[in-house]
Design an enzyme around this catalytic site. Structure first.
Site, PDB file in Angstrom:
ATOM      1  CB  THR A  24      -0.945   0.063   1.220  1.00 36.37           C
ATOM      2  OG1 THR A  24      -0.171   0.036   2.413  1.00 36.37           O
ATOM      3  CG2 THR A  24      -1.945  -1.087   1.216  1.00 36.37           C
ATOM      4  CB  SER A  25       0.442   4.559  -1.460  1.00 39.14           C
ATOM      5  OG  SER A  25       0.292   4.003  -2.741  1.00 39.14           O
ATOM      6  CB  THR A  26      -0.228   5.978   3.149  1.00 41.93           C
ATOM      7  OG1 THR A  26      -1.602   5.588   3.118  1.00 41.93           O
ATOM      8  CG2 THR A  26       0.059   6.955   2.022  1.00 41.93           C
TER       9      THR A  26
END
Length: 185
Positions: free
Chosen positions: A10-12
């Site tokens: 996931t990006s964050t």
């Protein structure tokens, strides 16, 4: 013995539900080992992805839940696909039902690759046309010679005995530029 290896991203860290869902899905799919990280796809480094690539052996299969979890762009996907294919590693993308170990999966991946190649050639053609028009108008000056601007630094590092590859890495330039700068002496 071949292994099914998962990769989740996931990006964050705020995307904890998506992250956990990917991990659960990969486990249900029978992945014996899962590499996971919470880092933006545009980040220069994805250490867990690199570790997954290093871990994979011929006959293994890399599994991701979605294509965008794997690749940053279509050219990036094609590069990853080529590396996996060369090493004899399969790729499964669960949400697309894509499995490159099957004839159908290879065909779909080939179509994706053809689209990427076509898209790239169109972009290069538009770029060439734009450059030609800019040259006609006297507005095109070309790219600034960044490496040659660092020639003194290159020569100083080389005189200190620093390897050419190391010089290139330190200065953020290509190795060929280091050689050109040193030959210009």
């Amino acid at each position: 013995m071949s292994e099914t290896v998962g990769y989740a991203r996931t990006s964050t860290v705020d995307q904890s539900y998506s992250y956990q869902d990917q991990l659960d899905t990969l486990q249900r799919e029978g992945c014996t080992k899962v590499f996971s990280e919470q880092v933006s796809a545009v980040a220069q480094e994805r250490p867990e992805f690199d570790a997954a690539l290093s871990y994979l052996r011929q006959g293994d299969t890399l599994v991701v839940t979605k294509l965008d979890r794997l690749a940053r762009s279509l050219p990036d996907l094609m590069s990853i696909r080529t590396e996996l294919e060369t090493r004899g590693v399969g790729l499964r993308v669960l949400d697309m039902g894509l499995d490159t170990s099957t004839p159908h999966g290879k065909m779909v991946m080939g179509i994706i690759g053809s689209v990427a190649e076509f898209e790239r050639s169109l972009m290069l053609e538009r770029q060439r046309i734009g450059i030609a028009k800019a040259k006609e108008a006297g507005k095109y000056k070309g790219r600034a010679p960044t490496a040659m601007a660092k020639a003194e630094e290159i020569k100083a590092l080389a005189a200190q005995g620093v390897a050419k590859t190391e010089i290139a890495q330190r200065l953020g330039i290509g190795r060929a530029s280091v050689y050109r700068a040193l030959q210009a002496e």
